[in-house]
Write an enzyme that holds these catalytic residues in place. Structure first.
Site, PDB file in Angstrom:
ATOM      1  N   HIS A 182      25.140  -3.043   4.174  1.00 32.43           N
ATOM      2  CA  HIS A 182      24.025  -2.364   3.490  1.00 32.43           C
ATOM      3  C   HIS A 182      24.052  -0.870   3.789  1.00 32.43           C
ATOM      4  CE1 HIS A 182      22.334  -3.132   7.580  1.00 32.43           C
ATOM      5  NE2 HIS A 182      21.806  -1.940   7.412  1.00 32.43           N
ATOM      6  N   HIS A 199      18.421  -7.042   3.438  1.00 39.10           N
ATOM      7  CA  HIS A 199      18.471  -5.772   2.703  1.00 39.10           C
ATOM      8  C   HIS A 199      19.903  -5.428   2.305  1.00 39.10           C
ATOM      9  CE1 HIS A 199      19.576  -4.752   6.698  1.00 39.10           C
ATOM     10  NE2 HIS A 199      19.216  -3.502   6.736  1.00 39.10           N
ATOM     11  N   HIS A 209      22.301   5.894   7.310  1.00 41.33           N
ATOM     12  CA  HIS A 209      23.471   5.172   7.838  1.00 41.33           C
ATOM     13  C   HIS A 209      23.973   4.155   6.823  1.00 41.33           C
ATOM     14  CE1 HIS A 209      20.279   2.184   8.854  1.00 41.33           C
ATOM     15  NE2 HIS A 209      21.212   1.300   8.613  1.00 41.33           N
ATOM     16  N   HIS A 221      16.204  -5.499  15.485  1.00 44.15           N
ATOM     17  CA  HIS A 221      15.189  -4.970  14.574  1.00 44.15           C
ATOM     18  C   HIS A 221      14.052  -5.976  14.425  1.00 44.15           C
ATOM     19  CE1 HIS A 221      17.709  -1.745  13.120  1.00 44.15           C
ATOM     20  NE2 HIS A 221      18.623  -2.564  12.652  1.00 44.15           N
ATOM     21  N   TYR A 244      23.524   1.251  16.579  1.00 45.81           N
ATOM     22  CA  TYR A 244      23.734   2.468  15.786  1.00 45.81           C
ATOM     23  C   TYR A 244      24.618   3.411  16.574  1.00 45.81           C
ATOM     24  CZ  TYR A 244      19.931   1.172  12.654  1.00 45.81           C
ATOM     25  OH  TYR A 244      19.151   0.537  11.737  1.00 45.81           O
ATOM     26  N   GLU A 266      26.413   1.642  11.567  1.00 49.46           N
ATOM     27  CA  GLU A 266      25.707   0.544  12.242  1.00 49.46           C
ATOM     28  C   GLU A 266      26.582  -0.695  12.172  1.00 49.46           C
ATOM     29  OE1 GLU A 266      22.216  -0.904  10.173  1.00 49.46           O
ATOM     30  OE2 GLU A 266      21.501  -2.038  11.895  1.00 49.46           O
TER      31      GLU A 266
END
Ligand SMILES: [Fe+2]
Length: 302
Positions: free
Chosen positions: A149, A195, A209, A241, A250, A260
Site C-alpha cells: 500500500h 488499506h 511512505h 498499528h 518504518y 515500511e
C-alpha cells in the site's frame, strides 16, 4: 469492475547506483529493467513488470502512483468519471511507458499525479506456475513477496478521500477524526486488505511512505535485523498499528524516502463497517504499543 489493486509507485532518486544497491540488496527486490535514468523493481512473488520505479532527479520525491483496473473498459469509465468531477485526464498510449499498455493520468484533489492502467507486462513470479516451490531459490536482504500500500499527504483529507471514494470507488475501512469531526486520516481499500491507499494531513502532493508486505511477524523481526545490520535509519518500530491492526517497521531508504514493512491486519469485505478513531486516541491509532507519535513521523515526507 473498477480498481483492482496498487500496481506501482514511481519515485525520484538523486543517486541511481545507491537506489539500485539499496532496493536490490537491502530490500531484496529484483531489477526487471534499467535505462539511463530509470530502474524498475519487482518483489519475488509479483507477476507484473514492476511495483517500484525510480527515476533520476536531483531531488527525492514522488512522481506518481498507479493502480491497476480489472477490465479494459474500466479505463474509459473512470476517465469519464474523473473528467465529470472536473479534472483533466491525459491518455498515455501503449509503448509510451515501459512495461505497460495504455493508461490514463490525472491530478487528484490531493495534488498527486495518479495513473490507472489495465495491461501490465507479465514477467512471472520467482516460483513458476507448474508444481511450484514454496520459496524462491535465493533471495537477498528483506525480500518481501509484494508491495502492499501507500500513504499520501493532503491538506484537505476529507476532500481527497471523497474523490478517491466517490469517483474511483475506494471503500473506507478506517478514519481518524479531529475534535470537530473532520477527517485527518483515512484508510481505503479495493483489494480486501485494511488499506491499499491512505491519506493523512500534510502538504498536497507529498508521499508519506509506501509499504511492502511480509508474511508474518517473524519476517518483521528478521527485517529489523537486516535494517540494523545495514545501518538503515529506522523511523519507528517494530511495533503495531491500532489502525489496520498490522505489524510494522518504518525506515528511510538512503535517499530519504520512507519505506515500511507491514504484515497482519484483518480482511475487510466490501460491506465492512468503517472504524473510527478520535484525535484524543491518535497515539494508539497509529502506534498501539507506544501510544504516541514521534515528531519525525508527522513532519517528514517526500
Ligand atoms: Fe503503511
Amino acid at each position: 469492475m473498477g480498481i483492482l489493486r496498487l500496481s506501482h509507485v514511481d519515485i525520484k532518486v538523486p543517486d541511481m547506483d545507491l537506489a539500485a544497491a539499496y532496493y536490490s540488496e537491502v530490500m531484496g527486490l529484483g531489477i526487471t529493467q534499467r535505462t539511463d535514468d530509470r530502474i524498475f523493481f519487482k518483489c519475488w512473488d509479483e507477476e507484473d513488470h514492476h511495483s517500484l520505479a525510480v527515476r533520476y532527479d536531483p531531488r527525492t520525491g514522488l512522481d506518481r502512483f498507479t493502480f491497476k483496473v480489472e477490465r479494459e473498459d474500466d479505463l474509459d469509465d473512470l476517465e469519464h468519471r474523473v473528467e465529470t468531477y472536473g479534472f483533466a485526464v491525459h491518455r498515455i498510449s501503449e509503448g509510451e511507458e515501459i512495461g505497460q499498455g495504455e493508461s490514463i493520468r490525472f491530478e487528484t484533489p490531493s495534488g498527486h499525479e495518479m495513473e490507472l492502467v489495465y495491461e501490465v507486462e507479465k514477467v512471472g513470479n520467482a516460483l513458476g506456475k507448474l508444481n511450484p516451490r514454496m520459496l524462491p531459490e535465493s533471495t537477498m536482504g528483506i525480500a518481501p513477496p509484494r508491495m502492499d500500500h501507500l500513504l499520501i499527504n493532503a491538506e484537505e483529507v476529507g476532500e481527497a478521500t471523497k474523490f478517491y471514494m466517490d469517483v474511483l470507488g475506494f471503500r473506507l475501512t478506517e478514519q481518524l477524526l479531529d475534535a470537530e469531526g473532520h477527517q485527518i486520516g483515512t484508510w481505503m481499500e479495493r483489494s480486501h486488505s485494511p488499506h491499499d491507499l491512505a491519506v493523512v494531513s500534510g502538504p498536497n502532493g507529498a508521499l508519506h511512505h509506501f509499504a511492502f508486505w511480509l508474511d508474518d511477524w517473524d519476517h518483521v523481526r528478521k527485517a529489523a535485523d537486516i535494517l540494523a545490520y545495514n545501518a538503515i535509519q529506522v523511523d519507528v518500530g517494530p511495533t503495531r498499528h491500532g489502525v489496520t491492526r498490522g505489524n510494522t517497521i518504518y525506515f528511510f531508504d538512503p535517499m530519504g524516502t520512507r519505506n515500511e514493512v507491514f504484515t497482519g491486519g484483518y480482511r475487510p469485505d466490501p460491506d465492512f463497517p468503517t472504524i473510527t478513531w478520535t484525535e484524543d486516541n491518535i497515539g494508539k491509532a497509529v502506534f498501539y504499543y507506544e501510544g504516541e507519535i514521534n515528531e519525525r513521523f508527522v513532519r517528514v515526507h517526500t
